[in-house]
Design a protein around this motif. Structure first.
Motif, PDB file in Angstrom:
ATOM      1  N   UNK A   6      -1.219  -5.764   5.134  1.00 51.50           N
ATOM      2  CA  UNK A   6      -0.629  -6.335   6.376  1.00 51.50           C
ATOM      3  C   UNK A   6      -0.371  -7.722   6.289  1.00 51.50           C
ATOM      4  N   UNK A   7       0.625  -8.385   7.129  1.00 47.93           N
ATOM      5  CA  UNK A   7       0.634  -9.567   7.145  1.00 47.93           C
ATOM      6  C   UNK A   7      -0.371 -10.338   7.673  1.00 47.93           C
ATOM      7  N   UNK A  22      -0.044 -10.604  -6.597  1.00 43.06           N
ATOM      8  CA  UNK A  22       0.703  -9.612  -7.600  1.00 43.06           C
ATOM      9  C   UNK A  22       1.328  -8.636  -6.797  1.00 43.06           C
ATOM     10  N   UNK A  23       2.746  -8.608  -6.808  1.00 45.35           N
ATOM     11  CA  UNK A  23       3.522  -7.696  -6.040  1.00 45.35           C
ATOM     12  C   UNK A  23       4.095  -6.758  -7.338  1.00 45.35           C
ATOM     13  N   UNK A  24       3.881  -5.441  -6.732  1.00 44.08           N
ATOM     14  CA  UNK A  24       3.910  -4.264  -7.981  1.00 44.08           C
ATOM     15  C   UNK A  24       4.278  -3.111  -7.379  1.00 44.08           C
ATOM     16  N   UNK A  25       4.489  -2.029  -7.870  1.00 44.44           N
ATOM     17  CA  UNK A  25       4.700  -0.533  -7.592  1.00 44.44           C
ATOM     18  C   UNK A  25       4.023   0.178  -8.793  1.00 44.44           C
ATOM     19  N   UNK A  26       3.498   1.341  -8.232  1.00 44.22           N
ATOM     20  CA  UNK A  26       2.450   2.025  -9.125  1.00 44.22           C
ATOM     21  C   UNK A  26       3.428   2.843 -10.050  1.00 44.22           C
ATOM     22  N   UNK A  27       4.620   2.989 -10.114  1.00 39.33           N
ATOM     23  CA  UNK A  27       5.574   3.704 -10.905  1.00 39.33           C
ATOM     24  C   UNK A  27       6.176   2.686 -11.869  1.00 39.33           C
ATOM     25  N   UNK A  28       5.886   1.333 -11.730  1.00 42.08           N
ATOM     26  CA  UNK A  28       6.630   0.281 -12.560  1.00 42.08           C
ATOM     27  C   UNK A  28       5.933   0.150 -13.932  1.00 42.08           C
ATOM     28  N   UNK A  29       6.742   0.311 -14.974  1.00 42.01           N
ATOM     29  CA  UNK A  29       6.437   0.126 -16.510  1.00 42.01           C
ATOM     30  C   UNK A  29       5.777  -1.144 -16.562  1.00 42.01           C
ATOM     31  N   UNK A  30       6.692  -2.452 -16.288  1.00 45.33           N
ATOM     32  CA  UNK A  30       5.883  -3.683 -16.679  1.00 45.33           C
ATOM     33  C   UNK A  30       4.960  -4.114 -15.848  1.00 45.33           C
ATOM     34  N   UNK A  55       4.583  -2.667  -3.339  1.00 49.75           N
ATOM     35  CA  UNK A  55       5.979  -2.923  -2.840  1.00 49.75           C
ATOM     36  C   UNK A  55       6.457  -1.804  -1.966  1.00 49.75           C
ATOM     37  N   UNK A  56       5.570  -0.716  -2.092  1.00 46.62           N
ATOM     38  CA  UNK A  56       6.097   0.511  -1.311  1.00 46.62           C
ATOM     39  C   UNK A  56       5.315   0.681   0.056  1.00 46.62           C
ATOM     40  N   UNK A  57       4.191  -0.168   0.084  1.00 46.69           N
ATOM     41  CA  UNK A  57       3.489  -0.216   1.482  1.00 46.69           C
ATOM     42  C   UNK A  57       3.520  -1.542   2.045  1.00 46.69           C
ATOM     43  N   UNK A  58       3.841  -2.631   1.497  1.00 42.62           N
ATOM     44  CA  UNK A  58       3.988  -3.889   1.955  1.00 42.62           C
ATOM     45  C   UNK A  58       5.266  -4.444   2.144  1.00 42.62           C
ATOM     46  N   UNK A  59       6.215  -3.757   2.532  1.00 41.08           N
ATOM     47  CA  UNK A  59       7.507  -4.213   2.601  1.00 41.08           C
ATOM     48  C   UNK A  59       7.720  -5.500   3.553  1.00 41.08           C
ATOM     49  N   UNK A  60       6.773  -5.817   4.734  1.00 36.97           N
ATOM     50  CA  UNK A  60       6.982  -6.752   5.729  1.00 36.97           C
ATOM     51  C   UNK A  60       6.437  -7.989   4.676  1.00 36.97           C
ATOM     52  N   UNK A  63       9.332  -9.082   2.512  1.00 37.52           N
ATOM     53  CA  UNK A  63      10.398  -9.564   3.298  1.00 37.52           C
ATOM     54  C   UNK A  63      10.077 -11.100   3.444  1.00 37.52           C
ATOM     55  N   UNK A  64       8.918 -11.181   3.955  1.00 32.19           N
ATOM     56  CA  UNK A  64       8.333 -12.606   4.374  1.00 32.19           C
ATOM     57  C   UNK A  64       8.462 -13.566   3.036  1.00 32.19           C
ATOM     58  N   UNK A  65       8.194 -12.953   1.946  1.00 31.98           N
ATOM     59  CA  UNK A  65       8.131 -13.750   0.639  1.00 31.98           C
ATOM     60  C   UNK A  65       9.363 -13.978  -0.062  1.00 31.98           C
ATOM     61  N   UNK A  66      10.214 -13.062   0.402  1.00 34.47           N
ATOM     62  CA  UNK A  66      11.582 -12.810  -0.022  1.00 34.47           C
ATOM     63  C   UNK A  66      11.647 -12.370  -1.490  1.00 34.47           C
ATOM     64  N   UNK A  67      10.571 -11.584  -1.537  1.00 31.57           N
ATOM     65  CA  UNK A  67      10.657 -10.679  -3.018  1.00 31.57           C
ATOM     66  C   UNK A  67      11.650  -9.302  -3.150  1.00 31.57           C
TER      67      UNK A  67
END
Length: 106
Positions: A6-7, A22-30, A55-60, A63-67
């Motif tokens: 959360x923010x 570290x912004x990630x997704x569980x399915x992301x290979x890199x 990235x799947x649960x921290x969309x807000x 958005x704030x970080x422009x990622x």
């Protein structure tokens, strides 16, 4: 690594000192390639806060970080963005960015 969802908790964690986000997704290979290096780096740098944002649960937060691309690794110093790396990077890149953030007077 601290899992941030959360923010409010994100802003609280980065407001003082040096933080690596570290912004990630569980399915992301890199992301899977970078993650062990960041865990290792977190053990070497006890004075740095290591945060991870799914990235799947921290969309807000994204958005704030422009990622918009994962993996993304950001460094903050006293709440201000210090650096940003997008995509796979060798671990020494993150280590160098942290050293720079720590040594730059703020």
């Amino acid at each position: 690594m601290i899992d941030v969802t959360g923010m409010d908790s994100f802003n609280e964690e980065i407001k003082e000192g040096v933080s690596l986000v570290y912004v990630y997704a569980p399915w992301c290979g890199p992301c899977k390639l970078i993650s062990p290096a960041l865990v290792n780096l977190s053990e070497q740098c006890p004075d740095v806060k290591f945060l991870k944002v799914n990235s799947e649960t921290g969309a807000d937060i994204l958005t704030m970080l422009n990622v918009s691309t994962i993996p993304t690794v950001l460094t903050f110093k006293d709440g201000e963005r210090f650096s940003e790396d997008v995509g796979f990077q060798p671990s020494n890149v993150f280590e160098d960015k942290l050293k720079n953030a720590i040594t730059v007077s703020g």
